[in-house]
Design a protein around this motif. Structure first.
Motif, PDB file in Angstrom:
ATOM      1  N   GLY A 189      51.836  48.044  65.160  1.00 19.60           N
ATOM      2  CA  GLY A 189      50.582  48.626  64.717  1.00 19.60           C
ATOM      3  C   GLY A 189      49.812  47.624  63.871  1.00 19.60           C
ATOM      4  N   VAL A 190      48.650  48.022  63.402  1.00 18.19           N
ATOM      5  CA  VAL A 190      47.839  47.145  62.556  1.00 18.19           C
ATOM      6  C   VAL A 190      48.326  47.245  61.118  1.00 18.19           C
ATOM      7  CG1 VAL A 190      45.528  46.651  61.684  1.00 18.19           C
ATOM      8  CG2 VAL A 190      45.827  47.392  64.058  1.00 18.19           C
ATOM      9  N   GLN A 191      48.732  46.129  60.537  1.00 14.40           N
ATOM     10  CA  GLN A 191      49.210  46.087  59.158  1.00 14.40           C
ATOM     11  C   GLN A 191      48.026  45.815  58.228  1.00 14.40           C
ATOM     12  OE1 GLN A 191      52.383  46.971  58.598  1.00 14.40           O
ATOM     13  NE2 GLN A 191      52.460  47.214  60.827  1.00 14.40           N
ATOM     14  N   ARG A 192      47.688  46.818  57.441  1.00 20.94           N
ATOM     15  CA  ARG A 192      46.463  46.754  56.640  1.00 20.94           C
ATOM     16  C   ARG A 192      46.493  45.651  55.585  1.00 20.94           C
ATOM     17  NH1 ARG A 192      44.981  48.995  51.855  1.00 20.94           N
ATOM     18  NH2 ARG A 192      46.966  50.084  51.717  1.00 20.94           N
ATOM     19  N   ILE A 193      47.604  45.507  54.861  1.00 20.32           N
ATOM     20  CA  ILE A 193      47.652  44.554  53.749  1.00 20.32           C
ATOM     21  C   ILE A 193      47.435  43.115  54.219  1.00 20.32           C
ATOM     22  CG2 ILE A 193      49.134  43.552  51.975  1.00 20.32           C
ATOM     23  CD1 ILE A 193      50.268  46.305  51.455  1.00 20.32           C
ATOM     24  N   PRO A 194      48.121  42.640  55.267  1.00 20.78           N
ATOM     25  CA  PRO A 194      47.850  41.276  55.733  1.00 20.78           C
ATOM     26  C   PRO A 194      46.410  41.069  56.191  1.00 20.78           C
ATOM     27  CG  PRO A 194      49.945  42.049  56.599  1.00 20.78           C
ATOM     28  CD  PRO A 194      49.274  43.236  55.972  1.00 20.78           C
ATOM     29  N   VAL A 195      45.814  42.091  56.813  1.00 22.67           N
ATOM     30  CA  VAL A 195      44.421  41.964  57.248  1.00 22.67           C
ATOM     31  C   VAL A 195      43.499  41.847  56.033  1.00 22.67           C
ATOM     32  CG1 VAL A 195      42.500  43.114  58.416  1.00 22.67           C
ATOM     33  CG2 VAL A 195      44.788  43.149  59.440  1.00 22.67           C
ATOM     34  N   VAL A 196      43.711  42.707  55.048  1.00 24.05           N
ATOM     35  CA  VAL A 196      42.911  42.647  53.817  1.00 24.05           C
ATOM     36  C   VAL A 196      43.110  41.301  53.124  1.00 24.05           C
ATOM     37  CG1 VAL A 196      42.609  43.627  51.512  1.00 24.05           C
ATOM     38  CG2 VAL A 196      42.884  45.141  53.480  1.00 24.05           C
ATOM     39  N   GLN A 197      44.342  40.823  53.137  1.00 28.49           N
ATOM     40  CA  GLN A 197      44.650  39.530  52.528  1.00 28.49           C
ATOM     41  C   GLN A 197      43.864  38.420  53.207  1.00 28.49           C
ATOM     42  OE1 GLN A 197      48.850  38.644  52.374  1.00 28.49           O
ATOM     43  NE2 GLN A 197      48.512  36.446  52.188  1.00 28.49           N
ATOM     44  N   TYR A 198      43.851  38.407  54.530  1.00 27.38           N
ATOM     45  CA  TYR A 198      43.124  37.380  55.262  1.00 27.38           C
ATOM     46  C   TYR A 198      41.636  37.441  54.943  1.00 27.38           C
ATOM     47  CZ  TYR A 198      41.371  34.499  59.089  1.00 27.38           C
ATOM     48  OH  TYR A 198      40.737  33.522  59.822  1.00 27.38           O
ATOM     49  N   VAL A 199      41.065  38.636  54.982  1.00 26.47           N
ATOM     50  CA  VAL A 199      39.628  38.805  54.732  1.00 26.47           C
ATOM     51  C   VAL A 199      39.278  38.385  53.306  1.00 26.47           C
ATOM     52  CG1 VAL A 199      37.745  40.480  54.566  1.00 26.47           C
ATOM     53  CG2 VAL A 199      39.378  40.616  56.460  1.00 26.47           C
ATOM     54  N   ALA A 200      40.120  38.766  52.348  1.00 21.58           N
ATOM     55  CA  ALA A 200      39.859  38.430  50.950  1.00 21.58           C
ATOM     56  C   ALA A 200      39.894  36.922  50.727  1.00 21.58           C
ATOM     57  CB  ALA A 200      40.871  39.129  50.047  1.00 21.58           C
ATOM     58  N   VAL A 201      40.894  36.260  51.291  1.00 19.54           N
ATOM     59  CA  VAL A 201      41.009  34.809  51.131  1.00 19.54           C
ATOM     60  C   VAL A 201      39.832  34.111  51.815  1.00 19.54           C
ATOM     61  CG1 VAL A 201      42.379  32.774  51.726  1.00 19.54           C
ATOM     62  CG2 VAL A 201      43.513  34.827  50.890  1.00 19.54           C
ATOM     63  N   ALA A 202      39.478  34.566  53.008  1.00 22.87           N
ATOM     64  CA  ALA A 202      38.351  33.972  53.720  1.00 22.87           C
ATOM     65  C   ALA A 202      37.054  34.136  52.925  1.00 22.87           C
ATOM     66  CB  ALA A 202      38.206  34.615  55.104  1.00 22.87           C
ATOM     67  N   ALA A 203      36.871  35.309  52.329  1.00 20.29           N
ATOM     68  CA  ALA A 203      35.666  35.556  51.538  1.00 20.29           C
ATOM     69  C   ALA A 203      35.626  34.657  50.307  1.00 20.29           C
ATOM     70  CB  ALA A 203      35.612  37.023  51.116  1.00 20.29           C
ATOM     71  N   MET A 204      36.764  34.523  49.628  1.00 17.48           N
ATOM     72  CA  MET A 204      36.822  33.662  48.444  1.00 17.48           C
ATOM     73  C   MET A 204      36.576  32.202  48.821  1.00 17.48           C
ATOM     74  SD  MET A 204      37.319  35.475  45.722  1.00 17.48           S
ATOM     75  CE  MET A 204      38.027  34.382  44.494  1.00 17.48           C
ATOM     76  N   GLU A 205      37.099  31.778  49.959  1.00 20.17           N
ATOM     77  CA  GLU A 205      36.868  30.411  50.418  1.00 20.17           C
ATOM     78  C   GLU A 205      35.388  30.180  50.703  1.00 20.17           C
ATOM     79  OE1 GLU A 205      39.196  29.336  53.754  1.00 20.17           O
ATOM     80  OE2 GLU A 205      41.069  29.209  52.643  1.00 20.17           O
ATOM     81  N   MET A 206      34.759  31.135  51.357  1.00 18.67           N
ATOM     82  CA  MET A 206      33.334  31.018  51.668  1.00 18.67           C
ATOM     83  C   MET A 206      32.508  30.935  50.393  1.00 18.67           C
ATOM     84  SD  MET A 206      32.467  30.928  54.925  1.00 18.67           S
ATOM     85  CE  MET A 206      30.838  31.683  54.976  1.00 18.67           C
ATOM     86  N   ILE A 207      32.818  31.795  49.434  1.00 23.42           N
ATOM     87  CA  ILE A 207      32.091  31.790  48.167  1.00 23.42           C
ATOM     88  C   ILE A 207      32.281  30.453  47.448  1.00 23.42           C
ATOM     89  CG2 ILE A 207      32.001  32.813  45.851  1.00 23.42           C
ATOM     90  CD1 ILE A 207      32.745  35.492  47.179  1.00 23.42           C
ATOM     91  N   GLY A 208      33.530  29.990  47.405  1.00 21.06           N
ATOM     92  CA  GLY A 208      33.810  28.712  46.770  1.00 21.06           C
ATOM     93  C   GLY A 208      33.103  27.563  47.455  1.00 21.06           C
ATOM     94  N   PHE A 209      33.081  27.596  48.791  1.00 24.09           N
ATOM     95  CA  PHE A 209      32.463  26.511  49.545  1.00 24.09           C
ATOM     96  C   PHE A 209      30.949  26.490  49.330  1.00 24.09           C
ATOM     97  CE2 PHE A 209      31.044  24.157  53.277  1.00 24.09           C
ATOM     98  CZ  PHE A 209      31.996  23.156  53.375  1.00 24.09           C
TER      99      PHE A 209
END
Length: 226
Positions: A189-209
């Motif tokens: 099934g879809v594991q919510r925590i890893p998906v949220v983790q990926y999105v959060a890290v990607a968002a923080m990277e974008m903001i930092g960049f």
């Protein structure tokens, strides 16, 4: 434990751009971010797959480390690069934190592919989707870490001094890791925590960049000119 890891990781990510480049604090924060992401990934996987999550993590860390040793010595598959002495401890010239970083984001990338492609997607589709997601994570990360002085590309490259072969190499290695995950941790099934983790890290990277990368590069040039 998982909440503690989330809290420490979030604080470290927010604090990183506020610390001086090249400082001991900045390096410590980098280790806290990777370590926190790894713990979150491992605990999330263990809650679903049990002991197999530990085995899969060990295999991915081993592959990541081996690839970095070969890559930094031969230039394959990423291109010619070298690690500096800034990230420690190191084994065979490779910072151990780098191997853990591969593991920290491999499963979240696969789970993003599962969430996007759906439950009926084929293994091949998930492997390709997960590999693309893991490679995309590195697009904004690598230029920033080069700016941090953690590793260097002597011959330069087309993307902020990084050759495009780096991303082709990432795509290939990522595909291997996705195959490992398909074998050891098949989707449940879809594991919510890893998906949220990926999105959060990607968002923080974008903001930092977008908001900090330019200023950090100016600061690095000024410091190196003194």
């Amino acid at each position: 434990m998982k909440r503690l890891a989330v809290g420490v990781t979030a604080i470290a990510m927010v604090a990183t751009p506020l610390a001086s480049i090249g400082s001991t604090l900045r390096v410590t924060l980098a280790h806290l971010v990777v370590g926190g992401l790894f713990v979150i990934t491992l605990l999330s996987a263990h809650s679903v797959w049990g002991r197999r999550a530990v085995v899969a993590s060990a295999v991915i860390i081993g592959i990541g480390f081996l690839v970095e040793v070969v890559g930094s010595r031969t230039g394959f598959p990423f291109g010619s690069y070298d690690y500096t002495a800034r990230l420690v401890p190191q084994v065979a010239g490779v910072p151990l934190v780098v191997a853990f970083a591969w593991c920290a984001m491999a499963l979240p990338s696969r789970e993003v592919a599962v969430a996007i492609l759906g439950q009926r997607a084929t293994r091949v589709a998930r492997v390709v989707g997960g590999a693309v997601a893991l490679m995309a994570w590195d697009v904004f990360l690598d230029p920033h870490l080069v700016m941090e002085g953690y590793w260097v590309w002597p011959d330069g490259g087309q993307f902020f001094g990084i050759p495009l072969t780096n991303y082709l190499g990432w795509l290939g290695v990522s595909a291997v890791l996705m195959v490992v995950l398909e074998m050891l941790l098949p989707p449940q099934g879809v594991q919510r925590i890893p998906v949220v983790q990926y999105v959060a890290v990607a968002a923080m990277e974008m903001i930092g960049f977008v908001f900090f990368f330019g200023e950090d590069r100016k600061s690095t040039r000024l410091n190196s000119s003194h």
